[in-house]
Write a protein that holds these residues in place. Sequence first.
Motif, mmCIF file in Angstrom:
data_model
loop_
_atom_site.group_PDB
_atom_site.id
_atom_site.type_symbol
_atom_site.label_atom_id
_atom_site.label_comp_id
_atom_site.label_asym_id
_atom_site.label_seq_id
_atom_site.Cartn_x
_atom_site.Cartn_y
_atom_site.Cartn_z
ATOM 1 N N CYS A 164 -15.655 -5.708 -2.318
ATOM 2 C CA CYS A 164 -15.802 -4.249 -2.350
ATOM 3 C C CYS A 164 -15.875 -3.768 -3.793
ATOM 4 O O CYS A 164 -14.980 -4.065 -4.594
ATOM 5 N N ASN A 203 -15.302 -0.923 -4.861
ATOM 6 C CA ASN A 203 -14.323 0.126 -5.116
ATOM 7 C C ASN A 203 -12.923 -0.445 -5.335
ATOM 8 O O ASN A 203 -12.302 -0.217 -6.376
ATOM 9 N N CYS A 204 -12.413 -1.236 -4.382
ATOM 10 C CA CYS A 204 -11.069 -1.795 -4.505
ATOM 11 C C CYS A 204 -11.079 -3.213 -5.065
ATOM 12 O O CYS A 204 -10.028 -3.769 -5.381
ATOM 13 N N HIS A 205 -12.285 -3.794 -5.160
ATOM 14 C CA HIS A 205 -12.486 -5.126 -5.737
ATOM 15 C C HIS A 205 -11.789 -6.233 -4.937
ATOM 16 O O HIS A 205 -11.484 -7.298 -5.473
ATOM 17 N N LYS A 206 -11.550 -5.973 -3.668
ATOM 18 C CA LYS A 206 -10.974 -6.985 -2.792
ATOM 19 C C LYS A 206 -12.064 -7.580 -1.912
ATOM 20 O O LYS A 206 -13.070 -6.929 -1.629
ATOM 21 N N CYS A 208 -15.081 -0.357 4.158
ATOM 22 C CA CYS A 208 -13.936 -1.122 3.675
ATOM 23 C C CYS A 208 -12.640 -0.389 4.041
ATOM 24 O O CYS A 208 -12.627 0.850 4.152
ATOM 25 N N CYS A 235 -10.387 0.443 2.195
ATOM 26 C CA CYS A 235 -10.097 1.432 1.145
ATOM 27 C C CYS A 235 -10.906 2.710 1.318
ATOM 28 O O CYS A 235 -10.672 3.695 0.609
ATOM 29 N N TYR A 280 -14.374 2.762 1.159
ATOM 30 C CA TYR A 280 -15.710 2.644 0.559
ATOM 31 C C TYR A 280 -16.750 2.379 1.641
ATOM 32 O O TYR A 280 -16.581 1.509 2.489
#
Length: 286
Positions: free
Chosen positions: A34, A36-39, A53, A55, A57
Amino acid sequence: MAWMNFLKPKNQLEEGGRTKAPVQRDAGEPEKNCPNCHKDISISRLWANNLVCPCGYHFRMKARQRIQMIADKGSFQEMYGGMKSDNPLHFPGYKDKLETVGAASGEEEAVLCGTAVVGRQKCCLFVMEPYFMMGSMGSAVGEKITRLFEYAIQHRLPVVGFTVSGGARMQEGLLSLMQMAKVSGAVKRHSDAGLLYIVVLTDPTTGGVTASFAMEADIILAEPGATVGFAGARVIEQTTKKSLPKGFQKSEFVLEHGFIDSIIARGSQKRYLTELLKIHDGRAIL
């Protein structure tokens, strides 16, 4: 608009607007990172939550997947499916480009048009395809949307549209720019007939599409975090010689400055559109 808030669930921006149980996945299942949250999130979980996502996104969504999400099962009837752009200006490489993006997207053009039923409410529906030249507007795109509005006038139907676009298609030159006026004329005739037009702006909605039919609806909605604007931020900064505010051209910024009516997470869109269509059909009880 404040009167629209009664339609929003309190947890609208959580899990894309609806609660989802965790999706079990096998070891080694493909994942997507993602921005946005980079997960990393499993592909199966993303698909189960309409490409949103946890989060909040919103990933880009193919046109047919969006139609499946919004329209009642089996109700979408495609129109003008064989209409596609040619290469009238003999632009170098354009014909090959059309063939390549057509094969990659599975579509013949950058918009799907037809009739559908949304929450038992019949309407005309157009959905732009981000994976066909980023939904750019050529002569075929403009013609398909114009014809859809003309059909809606003839049959007295509301129009619901989902926009995603980088703007007018440069390979068709003036022919693509003409579509702004042509579609706008059809939107005006639809409005003069007393009919409803709702648009949902998705990421990104820019250029000539924003400058025409994307911002001419009676009710203008947007997805969270969608880029909405005309020229790119870099071009604006270079032209004005000024730094732009944080979040400039994001749907939240555009809402704050009064250009759209509401932001609706993907998981709530069908319910929201259903209620709006019912209200304007005169049969809703508030």
